[in-house]
Design a protein around this motif. Structure first.
Motif, PDB file in Angstrom:
ATOM      1  N   VAL A 147      47.382  32.492  43.165  1.00  0.00           N
ATOM      2  CA  VAL A 147      47.676  33.582  42.219  1.00  0.00           C
ATOM      3  C   VAL A 147      46.401  33.880  41.439  1.00  0.00           C
ATOM      4  O   VAL A 147      45.843  32.983  40.798  1.00  0.00           O
ATOM      5  N   VAL A 148      45.941  35.118  41.505  1.00  0.00           N
ATOM      6  CA  VAL A 148      44.676  35.495  40.855  1.00  0.00           C
ATOM      7  C   VAL A 148      44.885  36.673  39.914  1.00  0.00           C
ATOM      8  O   VAL A 148      45.406  37.720  40.325  1.00  0.00           O
ATOM      9  N   VAL A 151      47.913  39.016  43.672  1.00  0.00           N
ATOM     10  CA  VAL A 151      46.805  39.454  42.830  1.00  0.00           C
ATOM     11  C   VAL A 151      47.405  40.273  41.696  1.00  0.00           C
ATOM     12  O   VAL A 151      48.088  41.272  41.937  1.00  0.00           O
ATOM     13  N   ILE A 152      47.169  39.821  40.463  1.00  0.00           N
ATOM     14  CA  ILE A 152      47.671  40.534  39.284  1.00  0.00           C
ATOM     15  C   ILE A 152      46.529  41.372  38.711  1.00  0.00           C
ATOM     16  O   ILE A 152      45.506  40.823  38.281  1.00  0.00           O
ATOM     17  N   LEU A 153      46.679  42.680  38.740  1.00  0.00           N
ATOM     18  CA  LEU A 153      45.650  43.564  38.207  1.00  0.00           C
ATOM     19  C   LEU A 153      45.828  43.651  36.694  1.00  0.00           C
ATOM     20  O   LEU A 153      46.766  44.276  36.198  1.00  0.00           O
ATOM     21  N   VAL A 199      50.337  42.729  45.415  1.00  0.00           N
ATOM     22  CA  VAL A 199      49.497  43.235  44.323  1.00  0.00           C
ATOM     23  C   VAL A 199      50.408  43.744  43.210  1.00  0.00           C
ATOM     24  O   VAL A 199      51.259  44.601  43.444  1.00  0.00           O
ATOM     25  N   THR A 200      50.244  43.182  42.004  1.00  0.00           N
ATOM     26  CA  THR A 200      51.050  43.599  40.858  1.00  0.00           C
ATOM     27  C   THR A 200      50.133  44.056  39.732  1.00  0.00           C
ATOM     28  O   THR A 200      48.927  43.823  39.765  1.00  0.00           O
ATOM     29  N   ARG A 201      50.718  44.741  38.749  1.00  0.00           N
ATOM     30  CA  ARG A 201      49.965  45.234  37.591  1.00  0.00           C
ATOM     31  C   ARG A 201      50.662  44.709  36.347  1.00  0.00           C
ATOM     32  O   ARG A 201      51.886  44.607  36.312  1.00  0.00           O
ATOM     33  N   LEU A 202      49.915  44.357  35.325  1.00  0.00           N
ATOM     34  CA  LEU A 202      50.520  43.911  34.081  1.00  0.00           C
ATOM     35  C   LEU A 202      51.464  44.986  33.563  1.00  0.00           C
ATOM     36  O   LEU A 202      51.130  46.173  33.572  1.00  0.00           O
TER      37      LEU A 202
END
Length: 201
Positions: free
Chosen positions: A84-85, A142-144, A170-173
């Motif tokens: 998880v990054v 991957v958390i943007l 790929v996710t976003r806060l």
């Protein structure tokens, strides 16, 4: 002809080069330093002098590390989940996420945000290194976590596009209304994003 001694005038000019420091603030800081005792000034001068030689960048995450350290403890610690990054723009964004004590993955610092007007292009950011990390560490998510700005959103979209061929989530806060804020005081962008990110109850 200047009414200030040259040494003080030079200090004001140099302090004024710092981000967020206007001419008046620079004058106040300079006068404060002038009134400070010599020991305090020496410690400040030493810390400024040492910052370049004492700080380096992690070769994996690009977080700040002690000089002579190759990999950040935030990456090498076995308790951190390398699959998880969280992708952030700047090293100090890592501090903000760490203070929550809720994130146990690793980080990837891009080194800025895309801004063609300011001459910041994709090849100046650590995007290629991120793609390689996703492959090497078999990253699952991957958390943007880029800033909520035009540049931050543009960067997030670009990174998402670069990661699209890879088998990674790929996710976003989430963004929305901060706690304790009445609707009438929220700006339109915040309200719009709160509506877009609404959740089922």
């Amino acid at each position: 002809m200047s009414v200030l001694p040259k040494a003080l005038e030079t200090l004001i000019v140099e302090l004024g080069q710092l981000p967020g420091v206007g001419p008046r603030s620079a004058e106040r800081y300079a006068y404060h330093l002038l009134k400070s005792d010599q020991n305090k000034l020496s410690r400040l001068a030493d810390s400024i002098s040492d910052v370049k030689s004492g700080v380096a960048f992690c070769s994996k995450t690009f977080c700040l590390v002690e000089s002579g350290t190759d990999v950040s403890p935030l990456y090498s610690d076995p308790a951190r989940d390398k699959t998880v990054v969280a992708v952030v723009e700047d090293p100090f964004d890592v501090l903000a996420l760490e203070k929550t004590a809720n994130f146990h993955g690793t980080y990837h610092v891009l080194g800025g945000a895309l801004s063609p007007l300011d001459g910041v292009t994709p090849d100046q950011l650590h995007i290629k290194e991120l793609v390689q990390r996703v492959k090497d560490d078999k990253v699952k998510e991957v958390i943007l976590a880029t800033n909520s700005s035009v540049e931050g959103d543009t960067t997030a979209l670009f990174v998402q596009k670069e990661l699209a061929p890879l088998d990674v989530k790929v996710t976003r806060l989430a963004r929305g209304l901060p706690a304790g804020v009445d609707l009438e005081y929220a700006d339109q962008i915040t309200l719009s994003r709160a509506l877009e990110g609404r959740q089922s109850l």
